[in-house]
Design a protein around this motif. Structure first.
Motif, PDB file in Angstrom:
ATOM      1  N   UNK A 160     -45.038  60.439 -70.368  1.00 12.44           N
ATOM      2  CA  UNK A 160     -45.940  59.790 -71.320  1.00 12.44           C
ATOM      3  C   UNK A 160     -45.203  59.365 -72.568  1.00 12.44           C
ATOM      4  N   UNK A 161     -45.042  60.270 -73.521  1.00 13.90           N
ATOM      5  CA  UNK A 161     -44.503  59.885 -74.823  1.00 13.90           C
ATOM      6  C   UNK A 161     -43.071  59.392 -74.736  1.00 13.90           C
ATOM      7  N   UNK A 162     -42.271  59.899 -73.784  1.00 16.72           N
ATOM      8  CA  UNK A 162     -40.895  59.436 -73.674  1.00 16.72           C
ATOM      9  C   UNK A 162     -40.677  58.686 -72.372  1.00 16.72           C
ATOM     10  N   UNK A 163     -41.766  58.205 -71.779  1.00 15.59           N
ATOM     11  CA  UNK A 163     -41.682  57.438 -70.537  1.00 15.59           C
ATOM     12  C   UNK A 163     -41.888  55.965 -70.880  1.00 15.59           C
ATOM     13  N   UNK A 164     -42.984  55.369 -70.455  1.00 18.24           N
ATOM     14  CA  UNK A 164     -43.296  53.977 -70.814  1.00 18.24           C
ATOM     15  C   UNK A 164     -44.646  53.977 -71.523  1.00 18.24           C
ATOM     16  N   UNK A 165     -44.778  54.856 -72.485  1.00 17.01           N
ATOM     17  CA  UNK A 165     -46.048  55.252 -73.060  1.00 17.01           C
ATOM     18  C   UNK A 165     -46.841  54.101 -73.660  1.00 17.01           C
ATOM     19  N   UNK A 166     -46.207  53.299 -74.505  1.00 15.51           N
ATOM     20  CA  UNK A 166     -46.950  52.216 -75.155  1.00 15.51           C
ATOM     21  C   UNK A 166     -47.401  51.178 -74.143  1.00 15.51           C
ATOM     22  N   UNK A 167     -46.611  50.976 -73.099  1.00 13.96           N
ATOM     23  CA  UNK A 167     -47.044  50.085 -72.021  1.00 13.96           C
ATOM     24  C   UNK A 167     -48.298  50.618 -71.357  1.00 13.96           C
TER      25      UNK A 167
END
Length: 928
Positions: free
Chosen positions: A158-165
């Protein structure tokens, strides 16, 4: 269980170790022993990879027979917790383990499910992208039966994945993850999207086919990734300056190209570009209806957006006799003789400052390159062309922009996600054949069909699931430890929302609260499954120290690892090849998992479970029985918690509420209900049939890969390019927080704008060095990371085969750096180097390469284990060890609550790896 009567047989099953699945496979079993993983050729023409699994699946044999497996329940005998403490685990019976856990759960239930802070006393954390749900059997039904559970303690996903996408993609076009329509795309601009590694068999196959037919992919990234190496062009951009490059591309299309060269019908009819904007930045609205106005070129007047036969103007300015705007908190502003401009013209004016010449000085990329890429993108868009898909004529726009991790999360991600989506809209390539597509939904329902999640909402747009921010409706009291409902309106309130909030702040807030905020209580009982946040999150030593303070941890354990080292009870579940579960496949799912079929696929025991391990569904059933929740648990299963409701029109396979269900009885009912639901009752297949055939599918039209036809049918528009909603909720959230005396989220509030702004994103990380009391000039490198295809976000690091395969890939287990810089520093290939940030150090062997910017270091994967068998002896470096998650984490968190795997670092040559006692120390201590 599978009979061992036949000396050799093949068992169909699936692999879903990463979000790019499920993949189909078969397990060869000889005299009761699993010996090989093979493709499932029954999937040819059905599965996008023709039934071939990726490399991770081939490690399942070693995983099953790993000599380090936990094969019986265990309990901690040392009450003290910490890295340097021996847990003193001893084997116990399942009865003792479950009675111990349920004794605590029953005590919690008696005292109340929420603690004094109104937070759940029970928390649960699951690993990579929700994929553990495909292995935890009926456990979700138990969790649902229990009641409030805090899922906000993340493990890095989530937060360090593709979160904003995830958040903006789903908001703008129901794209929890976003990809190119690779089978039809001809031109792709990829900003750090390493899809040849992260996209699984489906993406690798499709991109290989696309290269054969001549696709042109431009990879814009600081180092030459595997995907970059297979692209037509590599553009080495400075880290975290992607927003400048992309805003400059938008500038070229709206400020340098004539409007007529864009897809005018799409902008006019499918976006908010013709909506009129007033002097306060909000849409001008009809006084009577409150609907946004547009200028009707046919009648020569302003009319509500849904006026029949209106011909909206995209460009122009007019004076309206009267109109209103809807500001924050329900305020209505009335205007007479008010100036009106279209949202398109507002966008043009907003983008005028972002020329390629401006971006060149920020990105370290020539302005000519930026302009050429933008014009090539436009030139390949085939505006005006159509294509027939399954008997339906649709627009054909074979261009796309894709974003990768660290580009679409953390500061700058809003601007990148906005620019990517607007670039698609400008040429009509949003959610049409060849263009930029969403895949699935998680913040909206139903998850299995994103098209059905679309319903008419406000102002001619899709329904929106943001958390309320108005006075009286805003959640001033956090419902989870990461405060997702309080701080992040975008994330909504779906079952996935907590895990997609700022999960790193949950860990931070349990240690120390910012001004005016309370220190969050620890959960009294924490479930952890297929997750190792002591390694996979940032600033690992601090993370481990926080876990050591947890009162009671129940870890579903495969081997010992850095997180379950702190556990109180270990429960060994029967793993991938030893247990049963049915999940959905096909349709459109994460990454590039768009199939021409949709259906269900079974995971089944290929062999008997090893040791005293148990099927997860058995464990869940026992937890429900021993906590008095059996009836609720069965009811959850009957209502569809495991896949589909067990009763529907013309069928009823519901389980008896007053009986303890056997594992096979649960999944037999699910198999029958799922196949009946999908076939309208024409096909009903139970567990025995599914065990023989492995999967059940039905055709899925490619028209349903695309969202735009659904919007056309409903008469809806994409909420682009102008962001009036974000502007309004940002003002409301600011007011709510300031009413509570909270000012430490003000930097994040600056992201709530109607049009993106440039905020010197690289400078955010440079200023973090200054805030830590250091000189930024002493930290001249950007530390980045990248994925390794063989590894499932670190979940399979104890499997020797994965390391052997990974060793074939450049940089595996090393620190990748520019060859010229290495030569100047006297560093040769294989030399030991130390990478240091203001909060940590890590060491590894250097790998000098040509394909890396001089200012960039890349550390692939997530390593530096100190407990996980085999992995702990590799001495591989990890960026997580040097990325801060302390007081700096707030400043490095964007408005959606996400951070990024990036940090300012310095480098020096050293003699060898860190000693175990040095790994947990601060940088200065480690140097002494």
């Amino acid at each position: 269980m599978t009979s061992a009567a036949a000396p050799s047989h093949s068992v169909p099953t699936y692999c879903y170790q990463c979000v790019a699945g499920p993949d189909l496979l078969r397990v060869k079993v000889v005299e009761g022993v699993a010996t090989e993983i093979e493709p499932n050729t029954d999937g040819v023409g059905i599965h996008p990879g023709d039934g071939r699994p990726c490399v991770r699946a081939y490690g399942l044999i070693q995983k099953t027979y790993n000599p380090h497996r936990v094969l019986s329940p265990m309990k901690r005998t040392n009450p003290n917790k910490g890295r340097d403490e021996d847990p003193g685990f001893v084997p116990i019976s399942w009865d003792e383990a479950l009675d111990t856990i349920c004794g605590r759960l029953n005590d919690i239930r008696a005292r109340g499910l929420l603690d004094e802070q109104n937070l759940p006393r029970v928390a649960a954390t699951f690993g990579h992208g929700g994929t553990p749900a495909s292995y935890m059997g009926s456990f979700p039904a138990f969790l649902g039966a229990w009641g409030p559970i805090d899922y906000s303690l993340g493990s890095g996903q989530g937060v360090k994945c593709v979160h904003s996408e995830h958040l903006y993609g789903e908001f703008w076009h129901r794209g929890f993850t976003v990809c190119a329509d690779t089978p039809r795309t001809n031109y792709v601009v990829s900003f750090g999207a390493n899809v040849d590694v992260s996209g699984g068999v489906c993406a690798v196959r499709r991109h290989a086919d696309a290269r054969v037919r001549g696709i042109h992919r431009v990879s814009v990234e600081p180092h030459l990734s595997i995907t970059g190496a297979t692209s037509a062009e590599w553009v080495p951009i400075k880290p975290k300056t992607d927003p400048a490059f992309m805003l400059a591309m938008v500038h070229v299309l709206v400020c340098e190209v004539e409007l007529e060269r864009l897809d005018v019908p799409f902008l006019r009819d499918r976006t908010a570009a013709p909506y009129l904007v007033g002097p306060d930045g909000y849409y001008l609205r009809d006084v009577a209806s409150g609907k946004p106005l547009l200028w009707d070129s046919a009648s020569g007047r302003a009319v509500p957006f849904d006026t029949p036969a209106a011909v909206p103007a995209l460009s122009g300015s007019w004076t309206l006799a009267e109109a209103v705007t809807h500001r924050a908190d329900g305020e209505v502003a009335s205007y007479q003789q008010v100036a009106a401009r279209t949202a398109h013209d507002m966008t043009v004016e907003g983008m005028r400052q972002f020329s390629p010449e401006w971006a060149a000085g920020i990105c370290d990329v020539p302005a000519a390159t930026i302009r050429r890429v933008a014009l090539d993108y436009l030139g390949h868009a085939c505006i005006g062309e159509t294509i027939e898909i399954d008997g339906r004529m649709l627009p054909f726009r074979p261009v796309a922009v894709t974003l990768g991790k660290t580009v679409n999360n953390g500061w700058g991600a809003f601007e990148c996600c906005w620019a990517r989506t607007v670039l698609a809209a400008l040429v009509g390539a949003l959610e049409v054949p060849g263009g930029t597509l969403g895949s699935t939904v998680r913040l909206n329902k139903p998850h299995e069909n994103r098209l059905l999640s679309v319903m008419p909402g406000e102002d001619g747009f899709m329904n929106c699931s943001f958390n309320p921010t108005r006075r009286g409706a805003w959640a001033a009291e956090p419902t989870g430890r990461n405060a997702h409902s309080t701080l992040v309106p975008h994330v909504g309130n779906s079952p996935w929302s907590q895990a997609l909030g700022p999960t790193h702040l949950a860990w931070t807030f349990m240690r120390k609260a910012p001004p005016g905020w309370r220190t969050m209580s620890m959960p009294e009982l924490w479930f952890a499954y297929r997750t190792n946040p002591a390694i996979s999150f940032w600033q690992n030593p601090m993370q481990a120290e926080t876990m050591a303070r947890m009162p009671f941890i129940v870890a579903f354990a495969y081997t010992m690892d850095e997180t379950n080292h702190m556990a109180d009870i270990l429960l060994p579940e029967a793993t991938d090849l030893e247990s049963t579960q049915l999940i959905r496949c096909g349709g459109t799912k994460f990454v590039e998992q768009a199939w021409d079929y949709r259906g269900v696929v079974l995971r089944q025991p290929a062999i008997e479970p090893r040791g005293d391990t148990r099927d997860f569904s058995w464990i869940a059933t026992e937890l429900a029985r021993r906590t008095g929740l059996l009836e609720r648990y069965v009811a959850r299963i009957n209502r569809g918690a495991l896949l589909a409701p067990l009763a529907g029109e013309g069928y009823d396979y519901s389980l008896p509420a007053d009986e303890v269900p056997e594992v096979d009885a649960i999944w037999d009912a699910v198999c029958k209900a799922a196949t009946a639901e999908m076939s309208g009752g024409a096909d009903v297949h139970g567990l025995d049939w599914m065990k023989q055939h492995g999967f059940y599918v039905q055709p899925f039209t490619r028209v349903d890969w695309y969202l735009t036809p659904t919007l056309e049918e409903l008469g809806l528009r994409y909420e682009l390019p102008y962001q009036e909603r974000l502007l309004r909720i940002g003002q409301e959230l600011k007011a709510r927080l300031h009413e509570q005396g909270i000012a430490w989220w003000d930097k994040q509030l600056a992201e709530y704008t109607a049009l993106p702004q440039w905020h010197d994103f690289p400078g955010i990380w440079t200023r973090a060095v200054t805030a830590a009391g250091r000189n930024p000039d002493d930290y001249p490198f950007w530390g980045l990371t990248t994925k390794i295809m063989a590894y499932s976000a670190g979940a399979n690091v104890s499997i020797q085969l994965m390391n052997e395969v990974g060793a074939n890939v450049r940089g595996h287990g090393r620190v990748i750096m520019n060859a010229g810089v290495a030569e100047r520093m006297g560093i040769a290939d294989g030399d030991w180097v130390e990478v240091e940030s203001t909060t940590g150090i890590t060491r590894g062997r250097a790998e000098p390469v040509q394909g890396c910017r001089p200012d960039t270091l890349v550390i692939p994967g997530q390593f530096e284990h100190w407990k996980t068998p085999y992995a702990k002896d590799l001495n591989f470096p990890s960026l997580n060890s040097v990325t801060p998650m302390s007081d700096q984490s707030l400043d490095l968190t964007d408005a959606t609550g996400s951070g990024a795997d990036i940090v300012r670092v310095r480098l020096r040559k050293v003699r060898g790896p860190l000693a175990p006692h040095e790994q947990a120390r601060a940088p200065k201590a480690a140097r002494r």
